[in-house]
Design a protein around this motif. Structure first.
Motif, PDB file in Angstrom:
ATOM      1  N   ASP A  54      55.108 111.407  -6.678  1.00  0.00           N
ATOM      2  CA  ASP A  54      54.416 112.684  -6.451  1.00  0.00           C
ATOM      3  C   ASP A  54      54.265 113.460  -7.751  1.00  0.00           C
ATOM      4  O   ASP A  54      53.176 113.973  -8.070  1.00  0.00           O
ATOM      5  N   VAL A  55      55.361 113.552  -8.506  1.00  0.00           N
ATOM      6  CA  VAL A  55      55.322 114.315  -9.754  1.00  0.00           C
ATOM      7  C   VAL A  55      54.438 113.617 -10.785  1.00  0.00           C
ATOM      8  O   VAL A  55      53.661 114.270 -11.497  1.00  0.00           O
ATOM      9  N   ALA A  56      54.536 112.308 -10.864  1.00  0.00           N
ATOM     10  CA  ALA A  56      53.693 111.563 -11.802  1.00  0.00           C
ATOM     11  C   ALA A  56      52.218 111.766 -11.471  1.00  0.00           C
ATOM     12  O   ALA A  56      51.373 111.918 -12.370  1.00  0.00           O
ATOM     13  N   PHE A  57      51.886 111.765 -10.190  1.00  0.00           N
ATOM     14  CA  PHE A  57      50.507 111.949  -9.743  1.00  0.00           C
ATOM     15  C   PHE A  57      49.987 113.324 -10.164  1.00  0.00           C
ATOM     16  O   PHE A  57      48.832 113.467 -10.584  1.00  0.00           O
ATOM     17  N   GLN A  58      50.862 114.318 -10.074  1.00  0.00           N
ATOM     18  CA  GLN A  58      50.468 115.697 -10.392  1.00  0.00           C
ATOM     19  C   GLN A  58      50.404 115.963 -11.893  1.00  0.00           C
ATOM     20  O   GLN A  58      49.775 116.943 -12.322  1.00  0.00           O
ATOM     21  N   THR A  59      51.052 115.116 -12.691  1.00  0.00           N
ATOM     22  CA  THR A  59      51.131 115.359 -14.137  1.00  0.00           C
ATOM     23  C   THR A  59      50.454 114.256 -14.938  1.00  0.00           C
ATOM     24  O   THR A  59      50.886 113.911 -16.040  1.00  0.00           O
ATOM     25  N   SER A  60      49.393 113.677 -14.390  1.00  0.00           N
ATOM     26  CA  SER A  60      48.650 112.631 -15.102  1.00  0.00           C
ATOM     27  C   SER A  60      47.156 112.812 -14.875  1.00  0.00           C
ATOM     28  O   SER A  60      46.722 113.321 -13.848  1.00  0.00           O
ATOM     29  N   GLU A  61      46.372 112.402 -15.870  1.00  0.00           N
ATOM     30  CA  GLU A  61      44.916 112.447 -15.800  1.00  0.00           C
ATOM     31  C   GLU A  61      44.356 111.130 -16.326  1.00  0.00           C
ATOM     32  O   GLU A  61      44.530 110.823 -17.509  1.00  0.00           O
ATOM     33  N   PRO A  62      43.698 110.318 -15.489  1.00  0.00           N
ATOM     34  CA  PRO A  62      43.516 110.518 -14.054  1.00  0.00           C
ATOM     35  C   PRO A  62      44.857 110.383 -13.314  1.00  0.00           C
ATOM     36  O   PRO A  62      45.778 109.749 -13.828  1.00  0.00           O
ATOM     37  N   PRO A  63      44.965 110.948 -12.101  1.00  0.00           N
ATOM     38  CA  PRO A  63      46.230 110.900 -11.375  1.00  0.00           C
ATOM     39  C   PRO A  63      46.680 109.470 -11.100  1.00  0.00           C
ATOM     40  O   PRO A  63      45.888 108.617 -10.701  1.00  0.00           O
ATOM     41  N   ARG A  64      47.962 109.201 -11.347  1.00  0.00           N
ATOM     42  CA  ARG A  64      48.500 107.863 -11.088  1.00  0.00           C
ATOM     43  C   ARG A  64      49.966 107.980 -10.698  1.00  0.00           C
ATOM     44  O   ARG A  64      50.661 108.888 -11.130  1.00  0.00           O
ATOM     45  N   LYS A  65      50.393 107.050  -9.884  1.00  0.00           N
ATOM     46  CA  LYS A  65      51.790 107.034  -9.457  1.00  0.00           C
ATOM     47  C   LYS A  65      52.610 106.185 -10.417  1.00  0.00           C
ATOM     48  O   LYS A  65      52.153 105.842 -11.517  1.00  0.00           O
ATOM     49  N   VAL A  66      53.821 105.818 -10.011  1.00  0.00           N
ATOM     50  CA  VAL A  66      54.751 105.079 -10.870  1.00  0.00           C
ATOM     51  C   VAL A  66      55.001 103.707 -10.260  1.00  0.00           C
ATOM     52  O   VAL A  66      55.214 103.584  -9.051  1.00  0.00           O
ATOM     53  N   SER A  67      54.998 102.685 -11.096  1.00  0.00           N
ATOM     54  CA  SER A  67      55.341 101.351 -10.605  1.00  0.00           C
ATOM     55  C   SER A  67      56.839 101.274 -10.338  1.00  0.00           C
ATOM     56  O   SER A  67      57.628 101.979 -10.974  1.00  0.00           O
ATOM     57  N   LYS A  68      57.220 100.424  -9.395  1.00  0.00           N
ATOM     58  CA  LYS A  68      58.645 100.245  -9.111  1.00  0.00           C
ATOM     59  C   LYS A  68      59.376  99.730 -10.353  1.00  0.00           C
ATOM     60  O   LYS A  68      60.504 100.134 -10.632  1.00  0.00           O
TER      61      LYS A  68
END
Length: 225
Positions: free
Chosen positions: A86-100
Motif C-alpha cells: 500500500d505504501v509503495a503504491f502511494q509513494t511511486s510514480e507510476p504506482p507499483r507494489k512490492v515483490s515478495k
C-alpha cells in the motif's frame, strides 16, 4: 562475507557475521566493505527504480532482472507485506507494489539503513554481484543465469567460478565445504564483491550512476564496480 588481505584474492577467507553491526566491528578493520544491499532509500520511487538500479541494468543484458527496484523508505519500514504494498503504491510514480522477493529483504535493508551515516561512506559501499561480474568479465554481462526458477543453477555458478579463478581465487577456496546457511551462490557472490572492494580501495571503481543523488538521510544512492 569474503575477506581478502592486501587486495589479493589468494589470501581470501570466508567469514560469517550475524548482522551488519558485527561487520562494522570486525577486527582488524577490513578498510573497505562492499555490501550487496541497497544503501540510500528514496522518499519517492520514480520510473524503474533509483538511478543506481537503472544505471546498473543498462550493462547487464539478460541479467537485468537480478537488479530489483527498491521502494520508498516508508515502504521498506513496513513490517507486513500488505502495508508495504500500500505504501509503495502511494509513494511511486507510476504506482507499483512490492515483490515478495524484495519484501523478504526489508529487515536487512532496515538494519543497514539504521546504522549507515554519511561518515561511514568512506568505508561502506553498495555493490551488486552481477555488476561486479560484468566488470570482472571485461565489461560483458555473464551469459548464463546464476539462478533458474529461484534455484541456484550449476552451469551459471560454474561460469562465475571459472572467472573468479582467473582473477586469482584458488579453486580450493571456492570449492570448500560451506557452513550452514551459506550457499555456493553466496560464496561466489561475496568473492566477486570482495574484488570490487579491492577496486574501490585502489581508487579505480566507479559509481553507477556517476551523477548519483543522495537520499533524505544524506546517503549516496550508487552501486560501485
Amino acid at each position: 562475507m569474503v575477506l581478502i588481505r592486501d587486495g589479493e584474492a589468494g589470501t581470501a577467507r570466508l567469514r560469517i557475521a550475524g548482522d551488519f553491526s558485527a561487520v562494522l566491528d570486525l577486527v582488524p578493520d577490513p578498510g573497505i566493505l562492499a555490501v550487496d544491499m541497497p544503501i540510500g532509500l528514496p522518499d519517492r520511487l520514480l520510473a524503474r527504480g533509483r538511478g543506481a538500479e537503472q544505471a546498473a541494468r543498462r550493462h547487464l543484458e539478460d541479467r537485468q532482472s537480478s537488479v530489483f527496484a527498491v521502494p520508498s523508505r516508508d515502504a521498506v519500514y513496513c513490517e507486513d507485506y500488505s502495508s508495504a504494498c500500500d505504501v509503495a503504491f502511494q509513494t511511486s510514480e507510476p504506482p507499483r507494489k512490492v515483490s515478495k522477493q524484495c519484501f523478504y529483504l526489508f529487515p536487512k535493508i532496515r538494519e543497514i539503513d539504521g546504522l549507515m551515516t554519511p561518515d561511514l561512506e568512506m568505508r561502506v559501499y553498495e555493490v551488486h554481484p552481477e555488476l561486479a561480474f560484468w566488470r570482472l568479465n571485461g565489461e560483458q554481462a555473464m551469459s548464463l543465469p546464476k539462478k533458474v526458477k529461484s534455484r541456484a543453477s550449476g552451469p551459471g555458478l560454474d561460469q562465475r567460478r571459472e572467472l573468479l579463478v582467473s582473477c586469482g581465487y584458488s579453486p580450493e577456496f571456492l570449492d570448500q565445504k560451506l557452513p550452514s546457511g551459506c550457499g555456493r551462490d553466496d560464496l561466489i557472490d561475496a568473492a566477486a564483491n570482495a574484488l570490487i572492494a579491492k577496486r574501490i580501495h585502489s581508487g579505480i571503481a566507479e559509481p553507477f550512476p556517476k551523477d548519483y543523488q543522495r537520499d533524505g538521510k544524506g546517503l549516496r544512492m550508487a552501486i560501485w564496480a
